[in-house]
Design a protein around this motif. Structure first.
Motif, PDB file in Angstrom:
ATOM      1  N   ILE A   1       0.482  -1.430  -0.200  1.00 55.58           N
ATOM      2  CA  ILE A   1       0.017   0.042  -0.126  1.00 55.58           C
ATOM      3  C   ILE A   1       0.662   1.493  -0.149  1.00 55.58           C
ATOM      4  O   ILE A   1       0.672   2.540  -0.918  1.00 55.58           O
ATOM      5  CB  ILE A   1      -0.810   0.240   1.146  1.00 55.58           C
ATOM      6  CG1 ILE A   1      -1.874  -1.330   1.349  1.00 55.58           C
ATOM      7  CG2 ILE A   1      -2.022   1.333   1.939  1.00 55.58           C
ATOM      8  CD1 ILE A   1      -2.580  -1.267   2.393  1.00 55.58           C
TER       9      ILE A   1
ATOM     10  N   ASP B   1       2.789   1.570  -3.570  1.00 49.28           N
ATOM     11  CA  ASP B   1       1.715   2.379  -4.464  1.00 49.28           C
ATOM     12  C   ASP B   1       1.341   3.608  -4.392  1.00 49.28           C
ATOM     13  O   ASP B   1       1.492   4.160  -4.536  1.00 49.28           O
ATOM     14  CB  ASP B   1       0.264   1.792  -4.080  1.00 49.28           C
ATOM     15  CG  ASP B   1       0.925   0.291  -4.808  1.00 49.28           C
ATOM     16  OD1 ASP B   1       1.827  -0.082  -5.358  1.00 49.28           O
ATOM     17  OD2 ASP B   1      -0.158  -1.111  -4.837  1.00 49.28           O
ATOM     18  N   ALA B   2       1.171   3.996  -2.978  1.00 48.51           N
ATOM     19  CA  ALA B   2       0.560   4.891  -2.379  1.00 48.51           C
ATOM     20  C   ALA B   2       2.380   6.298  -3.421  1.00 48.51           C
ATOM     21  O   ALA B   2       1.931   7.214  -3.390  1.00 48.51           O
ATOM     22  CB  ALA B   2       0.834   6.025  -1.550  1.00 48.51           C
TER      23      ALA B   2
ATOM     24  N   ILE C   1       1.754   6.723  -6.795  1.00 46.08           N
ATOM     25  CA  ILE C   1       0.829   7.801  -7.037  1.00 46.08           C
ATOM     26  C   ILE C   1       0.669   9.298  -7.127  1.00 46.08           C
ATOM     27  O   ILE C   1       0.821  10.687  -7.793  1.00 46.08           O
ATOM     28  CB  ILE C   1      -0.868   7.662  -5.502  1.00 46.08           C
ATOM     29  CG1 ILE C   1      -1.587   6.754  -6.123  1.00 46.08           C
ATOM     30  CG2 ILE C   1      -1.731   8.843  -6.204  1.00 46.08           C
ATOM     31  CD1 ILE C   1      -2.380   6.298  -5.214  1.00 46.08           C
TER      32      ILE C   1
ATOM     33  N   HIS D   1      -5.883   9.552   0.270  1.00 48.54           N
ATOM     34  CA  HIS D   1      -7.419   9.281  -0.713  1.00 48.54           C
ATOM     35  C   HIS D   1      -7.037   7.458  -0.845  1.00 48.54           C
ATOM     36  O   HIS D   1      -7.663   5.914   0.012  1.00 48.54           O
ATOM     37  CB  HIS D   1      -8.129   9.878  -1.314  1.00 48.54           C
ATOM     38  CG  HIS D   1      -9.163   9.296  -2.002  1.00 48.54           C
ATOM     39  ND1 HIS D   1     -10.332   9.031  -1.741  1.00 48.54           N
ATOM     40  CD2 HIS D   1      -9.535   8.249  -2.974  1.00 48.54           C
ATOM     41  CE1 HIS D   1     -11.792   8.500  -2.010  1.00 48.54           C
ATOM     42  NE2 HIS D   1     -10.478   7.665  -2.721  1.00 48.54           N
ATOM     43  N   TYR D   2      -6.286   7.091  -1.419  1.00 50.19           N
ATOM     44  CA  TYR D   2      -5.578   6.193  -1.486  1.00 50.19           C
ATOM     45  C   TYR D   2      -5.422   5.105  -0.290  1.00 50.19           C
ATOM     46  O   TYR D   2      -5.996   3.625  -0.353  1.00 50.19           O
ATOM     47  CB  TYR D   2      -4.624   5.738  -2.371  1.00 50.19           C
ATOM     48  CG  TYR D   2      -4.377   4.401  -3.181  1.00 50.19           C
ATOM     49  CD1 TYR D   2      -4.716   3.561  -3.472  1.00 50.19           C
ATOM     50  CD2 TYR D   2      -3.087   3.801  -2.134  1.00 50.19           C
ATOM     51  CE1 TYR D   2      -4.390   2.122  -3.842  1.00 50.19           C
ATOM     52  CE2 TYR D   2      -2.268   2.168  -2.317  1.00 50.19           C
ATOM     53  CZ  TYR D   2      -3.028   1.946  -3.693  1.00 50.19           C
ATOM     54  OH  TYR D   2      -2.780   0.387  -3.680  1.00 50.19           O
TER      55      TYR D   2
ATOM     56  N   GLU E   1      -8.219   4.748   1.763  1.00 53.99           N
ATOM     57  CA  GLU E   1      -9.253   3.415   1.286  1.00 53.99           C
ATOM     58  C   GLU E   1      -8.952   2.147   1.485  1.00 53.99           C
ATOM     59  O   GLU E   1      -9.782   1.094   1.840  1.00 53.99           O
ATOM     60  CB  GLU E   1      -9.393   3.447  -0.383  1.00 53.99           C
ATOM     61  CG  GLU E   1     -10.832   3.029  -1.211  1.00 53.99           C
ATOM     62  CD  GLU E   1     -10.225   3.421  -2.596  1.00 53.99           C
ATOM     63  OE1 GLU E   1      -9.582   2.712  -3.438  1.00 53.99           O
ATOM     64  OE2 GLU E   1     -11.338   3.894  -3.096  1.00 53.99           O
ATOM     65  N   LYS E   2      -7.154   1.756   1.221  1.00 58.89           N
ATOM     66  CA  LYS E   2      -7.354   0.395   1.163  1.00 58.89           C
ATOM     67  C   LYS E   2      -7.229   0.171   2.340  1.00 58.89           C
ATOM     68  O   LYS E   2      -7.259  -1.836   3.296  1.00 58.89           O
ATOM     69  CB  LYS E   2      -5.739   0.276   0.944  1.00 58.89           C
ATOM     70  CG  LYS E   2      -5.574   0.260  -0.493  1.00 58.89           C
ATOM     71  CD  LYS E   2      -5.681  -0.274  -1.600  1.00 58.89           C
ATOM     72  CE  LYS E   2      -5.939   0.169  -3.234  1.00 58.89           C
ATOM     73  NZ  LYS E   2      -6.823  -1.896  -3.987  1.00 58.89           N
TER      74      LYS E   2
END
Length: 254
Positions: free
Chosen positions: A13, A16-17, A20, A49-50, A53-54
């Protein structure tokens, strides 16, 4: 340990952030101001936000405290919670310096029991693994264990904040018996430098919030280091109703 089932998922996570964030970093950065006049960018908001959400999907019953999420100050004293800074070192990000990070930590009864610190611009990840040990990974390469070092014969390397130099920090450095080098770095990278044996002590006599430190603190502890209150010398904890940390010292040596 409680963190083990989440370790690699949290790393993913955070990485991946970071992905982004990077297109914003490579573009013209539009800077906004929060109520306290600190800077925030669209990258902070998108990464936040990402991550939220995760985390909601991964652990719907564990609350999240994030720099970019409004929280009720009367309800932050959780026995178990995620502590998130989606973009730590926003000033460095705005200045196009590469030492900003993504921070995610799990706090249990005030202690950071696991977490990940990702440096997107450098493609470096530091994290607490499933075995409770600290690791470092570059890009898609293999991860390797990291640990703090004994103080070198030539003296300690002090790592300090680039944007928050102050007289108390300099006075503390003067009390150290032998200083070989001083390095200025932004964000939670400072904790990770100690964790991997590239530095020895990080004194902080300026303001920080729990999301600035929790993930780096977790990595440092997993590597054999510690973080303690600068005045009481008790271990730094994240309990109570305070989002602000006291002044602290992070060290790698015993």
């Amino acid at each position: 340990m409680l963190y083990s089932p989440y370790a690699l998922k949290i790393l993913s996570i955070a990485e991946d952030a970071g992905e982004i964030i990077m297109p914003y970093y490579q573009d013209v950065i539009d800077v906004m101001r929060k109520e306290d006049d600190s800077p925030v960018t669209a990258a902070d908001i998108a990464a936040n936000h990402y991550i939220l959400e995760k985390l909601q999907a991964l652990t719907p019953d564990i609350p999240v405290i994030s720099e970019e999420k409004e929280c009720d100050p009367l309800r932050i004293d959780y026995p178990l919670f995620w502590c998130v800074d989606p973009l730590d070192g926003t000033k460095s990000f705005i200045l196009k310096k590469g030492d900003f990070t993504v921070n995610i930590a799990l706090i249990e009864n005030g202690t950071p029991i696991g977490g990940a610190v990702v440096v997107p611009a450098m493609k470096i990840s530091y994290y607490v693994g499933e075995d409770g040990v600290a690791y470092r990974k570059e890009g898609s390469g293999s991860a390797h264990k990291i640990k703090t070092r004994d103080v070198p014969a030539e003296g300690v390397t002090v790592v300090a904040s680039r944007s928050h130099a102050d007289e108390q920090t300099m006075a503390y450095i003067e009390t150290l018996p032998k200083v070989a080098d001083k390095v200025s770095v932004a964000s939670s990278v400072k904790f990770c430098m100690i964790a991997e044996g590239k530095a020895d002590v990080y004194p902080r006599f300026g303001p920080t919030c729990i999301w600035d430190t929790a993930a780096g603190h977790a990595v440092l502890m997993a590597a054999g280091g510690q973080v303690f209150h600068a005045q009481t010398h008790y271990p730094l904890t994240y309990s109570g109703l305070q989002l602000l940390n006291p002044f602290f010292i992070a060290i790698g040596y015993k």
